[in-house]
Design an enzyme around this catalytic site. Structure first.
Site, PDB file in Angstrom:
ATOM      1  N   SER A 231       0.858  -1.174   0.000  1.00 50.09           N
ATOM      2  CA  SER A 231       0.000   0.000   0.000  1.00 50.09           C
ATOM      3  C   SER A 231       0.902   1.234   0.000  1.00 50.09           C
ATOM      4  O   SER A 231       1.646   1.450   0.950  1.00 50.09           O
ATOM      5  CB  SER A 231      -0.885  -0.029   1.249  1.00 50.09           C
ATOM      6  OG  SER A 231      -1.594   1.178   1.385  1.00 50.09           O
TER       7      SER A 231
ATOM      8  N   LYS B 219      -1.218  -1.014  -4.315  1.00 49.06           N
ATOM      9  CA  LYS B 219      -2.354  -0.146  -3.955  1.00 49.06           C
ATOM     10  C   LYS B 219      -1.838   1.266  -3.787  1.00 49.06           C
ATOM     11  O   LYS B 219      -0.810   1.488  -3.147  1.00 49.06           O
ATOM     12  CB  LYS B 219      -2.964  -0.679  -2.661  1.00 49.06           C
ATOM     13  CG  LYS B 219      -3.910   0.235  -1.931  1.00 49.06           C
ATOM     14  CD  LYS B 219      -4.675  -0.558  -0.867  1.00 49.06           C
ATOM     15  CE  LYS B 219      -4.673   0.133   0.460  1.00 49.06           C
ATOM     16  NZ  LYS B 219      -5.378  -0.675   1.497  1.00 49.06           N
TER      17      LYS B 219
ATOM     18  N   LYS C 168      -2.812   5.190  -2.570  1.00 45.92           N
ATOM     19  CA  LYS C 168      -3.756   6.040  -1.851  1.00 45.92           C
ATOM     20  C   LYS C 168      -4.129   7.198  -2.764  1.00 45.92           C
ATOM     21  O   LYS C 168      -3.259   7.743  -3.475  1.00 45.92           O
ATOM     22  CB  LYS C 168      -3.117   6.562  -0.571  1.00 45.92           C
ATOM     23  CG  LYS C 168      -2.838   5.465   0.455  1.00 45.92           C
ATOM     24  CD  LYS C 168      -4.126   4.908   1.042  1.00 45.92           C
ATOM     25  CE  LYS C 168      -3.836   3.880   2.126  1.00 45.92           C
ATOM     26  NZ  LYS C 168      -5.086   3.403   2.770  1.00 45.92           N
TER      27      LYS C 168
ATOM     28  N   ASP D 285      -7.087   3.273  -3.027  1.00 50.15           N
ATOM     29  CA  ASP D 285      -7.796   3.335  -1.738  1.00 50.15           C
ATOM     30  C   ASP D 285      -8.031   4.799  -1.398  1.00 50.15           C
ATOM     31  O   ASP D 285      -7.082   5.567  -1.252  1.00 50.15           O
ATOM     32  CB  ASP D 285      -6.960   2.652  -0.642  1.00 50.15           C
ATOM     33  CG  ASP D 285      -7.686   2.558   0.696  1.00 50.15           C
ATOM     34  OD1 ASP D 285      -8.819   3.058   0.801  1.00 50.15           O
ATOM     35  OD2 ASP D 285      -7.103   1.970   1.633  1.00 50.15           O
TER      36      ASP D 285
ATOM     37  N   GLU E 147     -11.005   0.956  -3.293  1.00 50.80           N
ATOM     38  CA  GLU E 147     -11.296   0.666  -1.883  1.00 50.80           C
ATOM     39  C   GLU E 147     -11.901   1.887  -1.193  1.00 50.80           C
ATOM     40  O   GLU E 147     -11.372   2.989  -1.305  1.00 50.80           O
ATOM     41  CB  GLU E 147      -9.982   0.250  -1.205  1.00 50.80           C
ATOM     42  CG  GLU E 147     -10.116  -0.166   0.249  1.00 50.80           C
ATOM     43  CD  GLU E 147      -8.808  -0.768   0.793  1.00 50.80           C
ATOM     44  OE1 GLU E 147      -7.989  -1.277  -0.001  1.00 50.80           O
ATOM     45  OE2 GLU E 147      -8.605  -0.706   2.019  1.00 50.80           O
TER      46      GLU E 147
ATOM     47  N   ASP F 219     -13.621  -1.392   3.279  1.00 46.21           N
ATOM     48  CA  ASP F 219     -12.664  -1.517   4.383  1.00 46.21           C
ATOM     49  C   ASP F 219     -13.339  -0.942   5.639  1.00 46.21           C
ATOM     50  O   ASP F 219     -13.963  -1.689   6.406  1.00 46.21           O
ATOM     51  CB  ASP F 219     -11.366  -0.774   3.993  1.00 46.21           C
ATOM     52  CG  ASP F 219     -10.330  -0.689   5.097  1.00 46.21           C
ATOM     53  OD1 ASP F 219     -10.596  -1.145   6.223  1.00 46.21           O
ATOM     54  OD2 ASP F 219      -9.224  -0.131   4.865  1.00 46.21           O
TER      55      ASP F 219
ATOM     56  N   LYS G 232      -9.594  -6.956   7.894  1.00 45.07           N
ATOM     57  CA  LYS G 232      -8.530  -6.696   8.867  1.00 45.07           C
ATOM     58  C   LYS G 232      -9.035  -7.265  10.183  1.00 45.07           C
ATOM     59  O   LYS G 232      -9.996  -6.729  10.750  1.00 45.07           O
ATOM     60  CB  LYS G 232      -8.298  -5.189   9.017  1.00 45.07           C
ATOM     61  CG  LYS G 232      -7.818  -4.497   7.739  1.00 45.07           C
ATOM     62  CD  LYS G 232      -7.686  -3.000   7.939  1.00 45.07           C
ATOM     63  CE  LYS G 232      -7.197  -2.317   6.665  1.00 45.07           C
ATOM     64  NZ  LYS G 232      -7.215  -0.844   6.755  1.00 45.07           N
TER      65      LYS G 232
ATOM     66  N   GLY H 198      -4.000  -4.281   6.124  1.00 42.29           N
ATOM     67  CA  GLY H 198      -2.991  -3.992   7.142  1.00 42.29           C
ATOM     68  C   GLY H 198      -3.260  -2.661   7.803  1.00 42.29           C
ATOM     69  O   GLY H 198      -4.004  -1.822   7.280  1.00 42.29           O
TER      70      GLY H 198
HETATM   71  O1  OSB Z   1      -6.929   1.993   4.553  1.00 50.26           O
HETATM   72  O2  OSB Z   1      -5.974   0.139   4.358  1.00 50.26           O
HETATM   73  C1  OSB Z   1      -6.011   1.263   4.842  1.00 50.26           C
HETATM   74  C2  OSB Z   1      -2.854   1.922   6.906  1.00 50.26           C
HETATM   75  C3  OSB Z   1      -3.400   2.571   7.999  1.00 50.26           C
HETATM   76  C4  OSB Z   1      -4.745   2.810   8.022  1.00 50.26           C
HETATM   77  C5  OSB Z   1      -5.562   2.407   6.969  1.00 50.26           C
HETATM   78  C6  OSB Z   1      -5.031   1.738   5.883  1.00 50.26           C
HETATM   79  C7  OSB Z   1      -3.643   1.525   5.831  1.00 50.26           C
HETATM   80  C8  OSB Z   1      -2.952   0.928   4.708  1.00 50.26           C
HETATM   81  C9  OSB Z   1      -1.588   0.341   4.970  1.00 50.26           C
HETATM   82  O3  OSB Z   1      -3.382   0.954   3.581  1.00 50.26           O
HETATM   83  C10 OSB Z   1      -1.548  -1.130   4.917  1.00 50.26           C
HETATM   84  C11 OSB Z   1      -0.281  -1.665   5.535  1.00 50.26           C
HETATM   85  O4  OSB Z   1       0.692  -1.792   4.809  1.00 50.26           O
HETATM   86  O5  OSB Z   1      -0.278  -1.957   6.747  1.00 50.26           O
HETATM   87 MG    MG Z   2      -8.225   0.904   3.270  1.00 50.17          MG
END
Ligand code: OSB
Ligand code: MG
Length: 373
Positions: A139, A165, A167, A192, A217, A242, A266, A294
């Site tokens: 991510s 992924k 952001k 995401d 996402e 999510d 998660k 994650g």
């Molecule tokens: O939206 O998935 C998410 C990290 C912190 C809070 C929300 C998210 C995330 C990530 C990171 O996308 C995923 C990771 O590598 O732990």
């Molecule tokens: Mg997410």
């Protein structure tokens, strides 16, 4: 096989850890983490867990401080002294507390970890998974420029990650992703939004459809399912939920409403493994693909996520990257590494398999609480 476990003591610690790189999402950025490490003690063994609550309420209403309060004052006292016939019983002991699934998961997952140590089996097997290597992705946080993002993506593809992924947020979305797609025509890409859009943005979001993304996402509100159903009718790209999925009932509602085509599971967000497995089983029965997300976990929470991802319905790569992607030095030994191209393998030893650095966790903890019966 153990038939029951009595929980004698729960210890809570806050361990500060610096991310190697600031991680930026639509609601804000983070460099310093304060991780609640939970240990559950019983039958002469220790189970390890981690609460995934973040430092600020930009992703969920739960934060390190609310989770600490709820864990110390309500959840741990409800669990210590209890005789459990199965780790899933621990949810019942905590069910009088409304909400706070992240705080609950901290204890629930540590209890499963304890159980698997007492069984002398890897956590993956205790959860009903196998020792298979799991496909993983990465991510990538918001970057300063498209070029910086393209460089990052190139590095991760080179390292072998199976899916990237990115952001997004308003102003850093369709054009930015189009420029990445142009550079990497065959890569498995997804985005995401962390709830940065509304139904007024339908036309903008349809701009992702020609980019052949695996999914988009959580485009809409964190507490919404219905509007995602409205949006999904207008998008070709599958929506992945999510934030909206905080318990198994949310997954049921989302699937019934066709609000998404994919769910990001998660365990730390949905109250722990028992609920995560229930969501996995529901989605599997309806042929809806799931993957393990994650929350910037330490090697402890990462171990939980790797174990869960070995269940058969987790067919898509998880947000489970190598320890070195997050930390200068993780708090487990050995650190989590890619075992082969694009995969991480559970460790063949009881529990999460890797060893928490007990001395370091004790000395670096900035807060500690012991709840005993
Ligand atoms: O939206 O998935 C998410 C990290 C912190 C809070 C929300 C998210 C995330 C990530 C990171 O996308 C995923 C990771 O590598 O732990
Ligand atoms: Mg997410």
């Amino acid at each position: 096989m153990n038939t029951s476990v009595r929980i004698d003591r729960i210890e809570l610690r806050i361990v500060p850890l610096s991310l190697r790189e600031r991680f930026e999402i639509s609601s804000g950025g983070r460099q310093e983490r304060s991780i609640i490490v939970v240990t559950v003690h019983g039958e002469g063994e220790t189970g390890w867990g981690e609460c995934v609550a973040a430092e600020d309420p930009g992703y969920s209403y739960e934060t390190t401080e609310t989770a600490w309060h709820v864990l110390r004052d309500f959840l741990a006292p409800a669990v210590v002294g209890r005789e459990l016939r199965h780790p899933s019983d621990v949810l019942g002991a905590m069910s009088w507390v409304r909400g706070h699934p992240m705080a609950k998961a901290g204890i629930e997952m540590a209890t499963w970890e304890l159980w698997s140590r007492l069984e002398e089996r890897p956590l993956a097997e205790t959860l009903g998974g196998s020792m298979r290597a799991v496909p993983v992705g990465v991510s990538v946080g918001l970057q300063k420029s498209d070029d910086a993002l393209i460089d990052k993506v190139a590095g991760y593809i080179e390292a072998g990650y199976e899916r990237i992924k990115m952001k997004i947020k308003p102003g850093r979305d369709v054009e930015m992703v189009a420029s990445v797609r142009k550079q990497f025509p065959d890569a498995a890409l997804m985005v995401d939004a962390n709830s940065a859009y509304t139904l007024d943005d339908v036309d903008l979001l349809r701009g992702f459809d020609p980019l052949e993304l695996m999914m988009v996402e959580q485009p809409l509100a964190h507490d919404d399912i219905r509007q995602h159903a409205t949006l999904q009718k207008k998008l070709k790209t599958p929506i992945c939920l999510d934030e909206s999925i905080r318990q198994p009932a949310d997954a049921m509602h989302a699937l019934d409403a066709v609000a998404c085509g994919i769910i990001n599971v998660k365990p730390g967000r949905v109250g722990g493994f028992t609920n995560a497995i229930a969501i996995h089983d529901l989605c599997r029965s309806r042929n809806v693909p799931v993957w393990v997300g994650g929350m910037l976990e330490s090697g402890i929470g990462r171990g939980h996520n790797v174990a869960l991802a070995t269940l058969p319905g987790f067919t898509l790569p998880g947000d489970i990257s190598e320890s070195r992607r997050y930390w200068e030095e993780d708090i487990v030994e050995p650190e989590w590494d890619l075992s082969e191209r694009g995969h991480i393998r559970p460790v063949d030893a009881p529990g999460i398999g890797v060893r928490p650095m007990v001395d370091r966790i004790r000395t670096e903890a900035v807060r500690k609480e012991v709840v005993e019966s």
